[in-house]
Design a protein around this motif. Structure first.
Motif, PDB file in Angstrom:
ATOM      1  N   LYS A   1     -54.352 -15.699 -18.016  1.00 20.37           N
ATOM      2  CA  LYS A   1     -54.389 -14.434 -18.738  1.00 20.37           C
ATOM      3  C   LYS A   1     -54.352 -13.276 -17.762  1.00 20.37           C
ATOM      4  CE  LYS A   1     -58.211 -12.959 -20.373  1.00 20.37           C
ATOM      5  NZ  LYS A   1     -59.455 -12.752 -21.162  1.00 20.37           N
TER       6      LYS A   1
ATOM      7  N   GLU B   1     -49.775  -9.998 -20.176  1.00 17.42           N
ATOM      8  CA  GLU B   1     -49.877 -10.700 -21.455  1.00 17.42           C
ATOM      9  C   GLU B   1     -50.719  -9.893 -22.440  1.00 17.42           C
ATOM     10  OE1 GLU B   1     -48.473 -13.279 -18.443  1.00 17.42           O
ATOM     11  OE2 GLU B   1     -50.364 -12.159 -18.489  1.00 17.42           O
TER      12      GLU B   1
ATOM     13  N   SER C   1     -49.723  -8.526 -26.164  1.00 19.42           N
ATOM     14  CA  SER C   1     -50.513  -8.768 -27.375  1.00 19.42           C
ATOM     15  C   SER C   1     -50.859  -7.475 -28.095  1.00 19.42           C
ATOM     16  CB  SER C   1     -51.790  -9.533 -27.023  1.00 19.42           C
ATOM     17  OG  SER C   1     -52.647  -8.724 -26.232  1.00 19.42           O
TER      18      SER C   1
ATOM     19  N   HIS D   1     -42.038  -8.074 -24.156  1.00 13.56           N
ATOM     20  CA  HIS D   1     -42.186  -9.390 -23.536  1.00 13.56           C
ATOM     21  C   HIS D   1     -42.576  -9.181 -22.074  1.00 13.56           C
ATOM     22  CE1 HIS D   1     -38.078  -8.479 -22.146  1.00 13.56           C
ATOM     23  NE2 HIS D   1     -38.372  -9.293 -21.126  1.00 13.56           N
TER      24      HIS D   1
ATOM     25  N   VAL E   1     -44.346 -17.808 -16.243  1.00 20.50           N
ATOM     26  CA  VAL E   1     -45.212 -17.443 -17.368  1.00 20.50           C
ATOM     27  C   VAL E   1     -44.505 -16.372 -18.177  1.00 20.50           C
ATOM     28  CG1 VAL E   1     -47.464 -16.562 -18.067  1.00 20.50           C
ATOM     29  CG2 VAL E   1     -47.255 -18.006 -16.038  1.00 20.50           C
TER      30      VAL E   1
ATOM     31  N   ALA F   1     -44.491 -14.238 -21.976  1.00 17.83           N
ATOM     32  CA  ALA F   1     -45.283 -13.875 -23.152  1.00 17.83           C
ATOM     33  C   ALA F   1     -44.433 -13.069 -24.109  1.00 17.83           C
ATOM     34  CB  ALA F   1     -46.520 -13.084 -22.739  1.00 17.83           C
TER      35      ALA F   1
ATOM     36  N   VAL G   1     -47.959 -17.227 -25.201  1.00 19.87           N
ATOM     37  CA  VAL G   1     -47.690 -17.387 -23.767  1.00 19.87           C
ATOM     38  C   VAL G   1     -47.175 -18.798 -23.528  1.00 19.87           C
ATOM     39  CG1 VAL G   1     -48.624 -17.294 -21.444  1.00 19.87           C
ATOM     40  CG2 VAL G   1     -49.515 -15.752 -23.207  1.00 19.87           C
TER      41      VAL G   1
END
Length: 466
Positions: free
Chosen positions: A112, A116, A120, A126, A140, A142, A152
Motif C-alpha cells: 500500500k 494506490e 482509491s 490509475h 504494481v 491500481a 491493486v
C-alpha cells in the motif's frame, strides 16, 4: 574538459603510425556509436516491456473492477488461480489494504502506497510502479473499483528481467563483434589507403639518401594520386634544376679555362724574363703581353659577371621602380658608342614607361648592341628603334645561320664563326632572362645575308591613379 581529453588522446596516439592511428580512431568511433545504440535499444525495449505489461494489467484490472469486487475474486481459490499465472489481487478501501485470501503474505501487505490511495480516492485514474519482493521485481497497478476503493494487481516481472538480461548479453556480444570488425576493417582500409603515402615516404627517403630523382608510378585519380603527381612534378623540376646547374658549372669551367690559361702563360713569360737576364723582353713584347693580359682580364671579368647574373634565381625586385625604357636605351647606346667607334648607331626612340630594374634592362640592351656591333662590318650601321614597347636592334652583318638560330639564347652557345671572337656566349641568355623577369619576350629574325634583327618587347607599366 574537452581540451584535456583532446590532449590525452593526442598523447596516446602521437607515437602511433598513421595507419594504426586511423584504425584506433575508427575503432573508438564505432565503439562509442555501438555503445550509444545498444544503450538506446536496451532502454527502449525495457520501456516497451513495462508499457506492454502496464497496458495488459490495467486492462485486466478494469475488467475485474467492472464486474464487481466480491468475495469470489479474493477467495482462496481465485487468489491461488491468479497467483499461478503470476497475478496477486488486493483491494484498497478507506485507506486500508485487505485481502480475504489465506495466502496473502506480509510482503504483499506492505504494498500500500500513496499512489494506490490516490487512486482509491479518485485523485488518479490509475497508477503503476515497480517494487522488489523477495529479490524479484514486481509491477504494481491500481485502478478505481468504486467509491473509496481501488483494485491493486501485482505481477512478477521475472520473465521480463530474464528477457532483458538475454538482450543485454546479445547487445554486448554484438557490440564487441562490431568493434572487432571495425578495428580490422579500419586497419585494412588504412593500410591499403595509405599505400601511396608510404610510397611517397619511401621515395622521399630515397631522394634524401641517394639523391636519385626518379618519379614514382601514379595509380588512381583521387587526392593521393594528385599528391603523387605533384611530387613527381617537383622531382622533375628539381632534376631539371640540378641538370642546369651541372651544365652551368661544366660550361663555366670550359669557358674559364681559356682566359685563365692565357693569363698563366703570360705571367709565366713575365716571370721567366724577370728571373733570367738572357730572356729579356723588349719594350714592344712587354706591351704586347700586358695588352693581352688586360684583354684576358676584361674577358674574365665579363664572364664572371655574366655567370653571377645567370646564377641568380630570385624573382624580380619586390618593389620595381617605374622608368622610361627610352632613357635606359639611350644610356646603353652611349656606353656602346664609346667602345664601338667604327660603326654608326642610328637611334629613334619613343617614350615607354615600364616597371622594372634599370640595371638589368640596361645590361640586356647593352648586350644586344654589343652583339650587333661585333657582327657589323666596318663603318656599318646599327638601327635602334623603340615603338609601343617594342625595341628593335638591327645590323648589317652576315646574319645567323638557320642551324644556329634556335640555340642563340642558350647559355654558352656560340656558333662556329663566333668561337674565334671575344665573348662568353652568355650575353643573349641574359637578354632573354631580363625579358622574362619583366614579363616580356625577345625574338630574333635573320634572313641569310641580310643582317639580324632582335625584338625586345616589354609590357607597359600600369597607370597609377592620383
Amino acid at each position: 574538459m574537452i581540451q584535456h581529453g583532446h590532449r590525452v588522446l593526442q598523447k596516446l596516439t602521437g607515437r602511433m603510425s598513421l595507419a594504426l592511428r586511423v584504425a584506433v580512431l575508427t575503432t573508438a568511433a564505432v565503439a562509442v556509436t555501438l555503445s550509444v545504440v545498444s544503450g538506446v535499444v536496451f532502454v527502449t525495449v525495457r520501456a516497451e516491456f513495462e508499457s506492454s505489461m502496464d497496458d495488459s494489467m490495467i486492462r485486466r484490472a478494469n475488467a475485474a473492477a467492472s464486474k464487481g469486487l466480491g468475495e469470489s475474486l479474493l477467495s482462496s481459490q481465485s487468489a491461488t488461480a491468479l497467483a499461478y499465472i503470476g497475478i496477486q489481487p488486493f483491494v484498497v478501501e478507506s485507506g486500508q489494504l485487505f485481502a480475504s485470501a489465506d495466502n496473502a503474505s506480509t510482503e504483499y501487505a506492505k504494498l500500500k502506497g500513496y499512489r494506490e490511495l490516490e487512486v482509491s480516492t479518485g485523485q488518479r485514474d490509475h497508477s503503476a510502479r515497480t517494487v522488489t519482493i523477495q529479490g524479484i521485481p514486481h509491477r504494481v497497478v491500481a485502478v478505481p473499483a468504486g467509491a473509496g476503493r481501488a483494485l491493486v494487481i501485482v505481477q512478477s516481472m521475472e520473465s521480463n528481467r530474464d528477457a532483458l538480461e538475454r538482450l543485454k548479453i546479445i547487445l554486448l556480444l554484438a557490440s564487441t563483434a562490431g568493434v572487432a570488425l571495425a578495428g580490422l576493417a579500419g586497419w585494412a582500409v588504412a593500410t591499403n589507403g595509405l599505400r601511396p603515402v608510404r610510397r611517397l615516404t619511401e621515395a622521399t627517403e630515397r631522394v634524401a639518401r641517394t639523391s636519385e630523382l626518379t618519379p614514382i608510378d601514379v595509380t588512381g585519380r583521387d587526392e593521393l594520386a594528385r599528391l603523387t603527381t605533384s611530387f613527381n612534378a617537383m622531382l622533375l623540376a628539381l632534376d631539371a634544376s640540378q641538370e642546369r646547374q651541372r651544365q652551368l658549372v661544366a660550361d663555366a669551367g670550359h669557358e674559364l679555362r681559356t682566359p685563365l690559361t692565357s693569363l698563366r702563360t703570360n705571367i709565366e713569360l713575365i716571370g721567366q724574363a724577370a728571373d733570367n737576364a738572357e730572356r729579356h723582353l723588349s719594350e714592344e713584347q712587354r706591351h704586347e703581353i700586358m695588352d693581352d693580359v688586360r684583354a684576358q682580364l676584361e674577358e674574365l671579368t665579363t664572364l664572371v659577371g655574366d655567370l653571377v647574373e645567370l646564377a641568380r634565381d630570385e624573382p624580380m625586385h619586390r618593389d620595381p621602380e617605374p622608368l622610361d625604357f627610352a632613357d635606359v636605351v639611350r644610356q646603353a647606346v652611349d656606353r656602346v658608342r664609346l667602345r664601338a667607334q667604327d660603326v654608326r648607331i642610328d637611334v629613334d626612340l619613343s617614350p615607354w614607361m615600364v616597371m622594372g630594374e634599370p640595371q638589368l634592362l640596361e645590361r640586356a640592351v647593352t648586350n644586344l648592341l654589343d652583339n650587333a656591333a661585333k657582327w657589323s662590318p666596318p663603318q656599318g650601321e646599327i638601327r635602334v628603334r623603340l615603338r609601343d614597347g617594342v625595341l628593335t636592334v638591327s645590323d648589317d652583318g652576315a646574319g645567323i645561320t638557320p642551324e644556329d638560330l634556335p640555340y642563340i639564347f642558350d647559355r654558352f652557345y656560340r656558333s662556329s664563326e663566333a668561337r674565334t671572337l671575344p665573348g662568353s656566349g652568355l650575353g643573349l641568355s641574359i637578354v632573354k632572362r631580363a625579358a622574362e623577369r619583366h614579363g616580356g619576350t625577345v625574338e630574333v629574325e635573320s634572313p641569310p645575308g641580310a643582317g639580324t634583327t632582335f625584338r625586345l618587347v616589354l609590357p607597359e607599366a600600369p597607370v597609377q591613379s592620383v
